[in-house]
Design a protein around this motif. Structure first.
Motif, mmCIF file in Angstrom:
data_model
loop_
_atom_site.group_PDB
_atom_site.id
_atom_site.type_symbol
_atom_site.label_atom_id
_atom_site.label_comp_id
_atom_site.label_asym_id
_atom_site.label_seq_id
_atom_site.Cartn_x
_atom_site.Cartn_y
_atom_site.Cartn_z
ATOM 1 N N LYS A 193 -24.321 39.648 93.207
ATOM 2 C CA LYS A 193 -25.156 39.215 92.084
ATOM 3 C C LYS A 193 -26.535 39.880 92.143
ATOM 4 O O LYS A 193 -27.105 40.249 91.114
ATOM 5 C CB LYS A 193 -25.313 37.690 92.091
ATOM 6 N N ALA A 194 -27.061 40.021 93.358
ATOM 7 C CA ALA A 194 -28.356 40.681 93.516
ATOM 8 C C ALA A 194 -28.272 42.142 93.088
ATOM 9 O O ALA A 194 -29.173 42.666 92.417
ATOM 10 C CB ALA A 194 -28.830 40.580 94.967
ATOM 11 N N LEU A 195 -27.165 42.811 93.455
ATOM 12 C CA LEU A 195 -26.971 44.206 93.053
ATOM 13 C C LEU A 195 -26.841 44.315 91.536
ATOM 14 O O LEU A 195 -27.388 45.230 90.912
ATOM 15 C CB LEU A 195 -25.719 44.775 93.731
ATOM 16 N N GLY A 196 -26.112 43.378 90.922
ATOM 17 C CA GLY A 196 -25.968 43.381 89.467
ATOM 18 C C GLY A 196 -27.316 43.204 88.777
ATOM 19 O O GLY A 196 -27.629 43.906 87.807
ATOM 20 N N ALA A 197 -28.120 42.266 89.289
ATOM 21 C CA ALA A 197 -29.446 42.037 88.710
ATOM 22 C C ALA A 197 -30.324 43.278 88.866
ATOM 23 O O ALA A 197 -31.078 43.633 87.950
ATOM 24 C CB ALA A 197 -30.102 40.832 89.388
ATOM 25 N N CYS A 198 -30.231 43.943 90.007
ATOM 26 C CA CYS A 198 -31.027 45.154 90.238
ATOM 27 C C CYS A 198 -30.650 46.262 89.253
ATOM 28 O O CYS A 198 -31.518 46.959 88.730
ATOM 29 C CB CYS A 198 -30.836 45.645 91.670
ATOM 30 N N LEU A 199 -29.353 46.423 88.991
ATOM 31 C CA LEU A 199 -28.908 47.450 88.049
ATOM 32 C C LEU A 199 -29.437 47.158 86.648
ATOM 33 O O LEU A 199 -29.882 48.064 85.934
ATOM 34 C CB LEU A 199 -27.381 47.528 88.035
ATOM 35 N N VAL A 200 -29.397 45.884 86.256
ATOM 36 C CA VAL A 200 -29.918 45.510 84.935
ATOM 37 C C VAL A 200 -31.421 45.768 84.862
ATOM 38 O O VAL A 200 -31.936 46.304 83.871
ATOM 39 C CB VAL A 200 -29.608 44.034 84.625
ATOM 40 N N LEU A 201 -32.142 45.404 85.909
ATOM 41 C CA LEU A 201 -33.589 45.627 85.939
ATOM 42 C C LEU A 201 -33.931 47.119 85.909
ATOM 43 O O LEU A 201 -34.903 47.531 85.271
ATOM 44 C CB LEU A 201 -34.199 44.973 87.181
ATOM 45 N N MET A 202 -33.137 47.927 86.599
ATOM 46 C CA MET A 202 -33.339 49.378 86.560
ATOM 47 C C MET A 202 -33.159 49.895 85.137
ATOM 48 O O MET A 202 -33.935 50.731 84.662
ATOM 49 C CB MET A 202 -32.352 50.080 87.491
ATOM 50 N N ALA A 203 -32.123 49.403 84.466
ATOM 51 C CA ALA A 203 -31.871 49.827 83.087
ATOM 52 C C ALA A 203 -33.009 49.430 82.175
ATOM 53 O O ALA A 203 -33.473 50.219 81.341
ATOM 54 C CB ALA A 203 -30.555 49.221 82.593
ATOM 55 N N VAL A 204 -33.486 48.190 82.331
ATOM 56 C CA VAL A 204 -34.617 47.724 81.514
ATOM 57 C C VAL A 204 -35.853 48.588 81.773
ATOM 58 O O VAL A 204 -36.583 48.964 80.852
ATOM 59 C CB VAL A 204 -34.912 46.252 81.807
ATOM 60 N N GLY A 205 -36.086 48.899 83.052
ATOM 61 C CA GLY A 205 -37.237 49.728 83.400
ATOM 62 C C GLY A 205 -37.180 51.090 82.752
ATOM 63 O O GLY A 205 -38.200 51.621 82.300
ATOM 64 N N ILE A 206 -35.976 51.676 82.690
ATOM 65 C CA ILE A 206 -35.824 52.989 82.059
ATOM 66 C C ILE A 206 -36.106 52.904 80.568
ATOM 67 O O ILE A 206 -36.813 53.741 80.000
ATOM 68 C CB ILE A 206 -34.403 53.538 82.310
ATOM 69 N N PHE A 207 -35.578 51.866 79.921
ATOM 70 C CA PHE A 207 -35.798 51.700 78.488
ATOM 71 C C PHE A 207 -37.277 51.462 78.163
ATOM 72 O O PHE A 207 -37.807 51.981 77.174
ATOM 73 C CB PHE A 207 -34.969 50.532 77.943
ATOM 74 N N VAL A 208 -37.947 50.688 79.012
ATOM 75 C CA VAL A 208 -39.340 50.311 78.733
ATOM 76 C C VAL A 208 -40.315 51.439 79.055
ATOM 77 O O VAL A 208 -41.238 51.707 78.288
ATOM 78 C CB VAL A 208 -39.719 49.051 79.543
ATOM 79 N N PHE A 209 -40.103 52.119 80.194
ATOM 80 C CA PHE A 209 -41.093 53.090 80.663
ATOM 81 C C PHE A 209 -40.764 54.542 80.368
ATOM 82 O O PHE A 209 -41.547 55.432 80.684
ATOM 83 C CB PHE A 209 -41.308 52.911 82.165
#
Length: 216
Positions: free
Chosen positions: A199-215
């Motif tokens: 679950k932690a790995l899944g959350a990290c992947l989602v956060l990475m994706a959000v970071g790419i979209f935002v920044f």
């Protein structure tokens, strides 16, 4: 000539160190290998490692052939790679987060069962391949790396040597990671925390994706 050879050799060693540290650092590639090894098996983790390595072969091909500059200078192309990659990372992350917890009995935690998996080798290979190929950070990493170490005077043999070094480091590291995580003496301990790790790995992947979209 000796000076150039010394500089090239120094670059070769430096590149190996940088590449190893980059591979070992937590990221999408690391996450997908860990996830497939813990969720499925050593075999799935190794096939994922082969997929990541195949994608790096693609990166190395366009870098050695000189197409890296075209990608770097094309804003639209690089942005497309970023967004497609971010979407795939988000997809992987959500799939992990919504997956039901899985537990194994002590009988199932044997070397024989570790080698079996519900995930096909092709599926694991495909996940690793797409994850690395569409990872904008990987693209940027190799573009930057090759622009620093290469020049017009660099021979093709040295360029191929650099590429081969990167490929070997990748497959060796991620295969070792999969072997370590699925070892019979370590796997039972990881099994107790595997669902939380996933679950932690899944959350990290989602956060990475959000970071790419935002920044980006």
């Amino acid at each position: 000539m000796d000076i150039n050879l010394d500089l090239t050799s120094t670059h070769f060693i430096s590149l190996g160190i940088v590449m190893l540290l980059g591979a070992m650092s937590p990221g999408p590639d690391f996450a997908v290998v860990v996830k497939n090894t813990l969720t499925h098996s050593r075999r799935a983790g190794i096939f994922t490692a082969f997929g990541i390595t195949a994608a790096i072969c693609v990166h190395m091909t366009y870098c050695v052939l000189g197409f890296a500059a075209l990608i770097r200078e094309s804003v639209l192309l690089f942005q497309a790679i970023q967004y497609i990659g971010a979407a795939y990372l988000a997809y992987l992350g959500f799939m992990i987060l919504k997956a039901k917890p899985v537990s194994f009995s002590p009988k199932e935690l044997t070397e024989k069962n570790i080698e079996t998996t519900s995930m096909s080798g092709f599926t694991a290979f495909k996940q690793g391949f797409i994850c690395n190929l569409l990872n904008p950070k990987a693209t940027l990493f190799f573009l930057t790396l090759f622009s620093v170490i290469t020049s017009d005077e660099l021979s093709l043999s040295w360029s191929l040597g650099y590429a081969l070094e990167i490929i070997l480091i990748t497959i060796i590291w991620f295969s070792m990671l999969s072997f370590l995580l699925s070892h019979s003496t370590i796997q039972p301990f990881l099994d107790k925390a595997k669902n939380g790790i996933e679950k932690a790995l899944g959350a990290c992947l989602v956060l990475m994706a959000v970071g790419i979209f935002v920044f980006s």
